[in-house]
Write an enzyme that holds these catalytic residues in place. Structure first.
Site, PDB file in Angstrom:
ATOM      1  N   CYS A   1      86.080  33.075  45.296  1.00  0.00           N
ATOM      2  CA  CYS A   1      85.488  34.403  45.116  1.00  0.00           C
ATOM      3  C   CYS A   1      86.150  35.052  43.905  1.00  0.00           C
ATOM      4  CB  CYS A   1      85.727  35.302  46.321  1.00  0.00           C
ATOM      5  SG  CYS A   1      85.998  34.466  47.891  1.00  0.00           S
TER       6      CYS A   1
ATOM      7  N   GLU B   1      81.131  45.474  45.467  1.00  0.00           N
ATOM      8  CA  GLU B   1      80.641  44.404  44.607  1.00  0.00           C
ATOM      9  C   GLU B   1      79.155  44.144  44.802  1.00  0.00           C
ATOM     10  OE1 GLU B   1      84.515  41.571  43.972  1.00  0.00           O
ATOM     11  OE2 GLU B   1      83.219  41.078  45.672  1.00  0.00           O
TER      12      GLU B   1
END
Length: 229
Positions: free
Chosen positions: A89, A148
């Protein structure tokens, strides 16, 4: 934009340096609206006060036995240290021109970070399938958090790993049945984006791992939004 200094002295030099990288700020349609340092983009005060949203990616890598590679995040990470999550990630960077591309950019960034975090050098952008986009918010400890627009990417390939201990505490492969048992265990702590993806999408993808075309979703999917100050 408000800049943090309170906790920087407690960070290791490597992670502190990474906070100077420029991430890509986007609107809710994933259109680029600017750039900001990784530090400022992850400050709760900026997320809550200004709604700062940045582009990210999450890679789910499966081997030929259809097992998913998980990583436990390093204790040095500023957000969600020591929690379990998907394979990799991270963020495309504004300062790398080809990583600003709305389609190819996150795949190229994923190739870069798979090497940086896990020593995986055998994954190329052609091996990566885009699955969907999600917007989520998660408050970590202290003054840090995540807001995000996350491009979720899938790879199926057998690869050797050599984890970077500054990024990754541990790795393990899990079957679908094992993962969902772990997710129902109070002892298995996971990141918020991983939890969302696992409970909303992953089982369907896993069941169609060799024929993903019918389960790709090109829309932006909204989950939890940050409260505004």
């Amino acid at each position: 934009m408000k800049v943090s200094s309170k906790h920087l002295a407690n960070l290791c030099p490597i992670q502190s340096a990474l906070l100077k990288e420029k991430v890509i700020l986007v609107d809710k349609n994933d259109e680029i609206v600017g750039s900001e340092t990784k530090e400022n983009a992850h400050l709760i005060s900026n997320i809550l006060g200004k709604g700062v949203l940045h582009r990210a990616f999450s890679v789910f890598l499966f081997n030929s036995k259809n097992e998913l590679l998980l990583q436990q995040r390093s204790t040095e990470k500023i957000t969600f240290p020591a929690l379990w999550t998907n394979t990799c990630c991270s963020h495309p960077l504004y300062t790398i021109e080809n990583e600003r591309d709305p389609v190819m950019g996150t795949k190229l960034a994923a190739v870069r970070r798979l090497d940086d975090e896990l020593g995986i050098i055998d994954v190329k952008h052609e091996d990566i399938t885009f699955m969907t986009k999600i917007i989520y918010y998660g408050a970590s400890s202290g003054e840090w958090g995540e807001h995000e627009l996350d491009h979720v990417l899938l790879v199926k390939k057998d690869v050797p790993t050599n984890p970077n201990p500054n990024e990754v505490k541990a790795v393990r492969y899990v079957s679908k049945e094992e993962l969902y048992r772990l997710l129902n265990s109070e002892e298995f702590k996971v990141t918020p984006w991983f939890d969302i993806i696992c409970r909303s999408y992953l089982e369907k993808w896993w069941d169609n791992i060799d024929n993903l075309v019918d389960v790709v979703d090109n829309t932006v999917n909204f989950f939890n939004e940050p409260p505004r100050n």
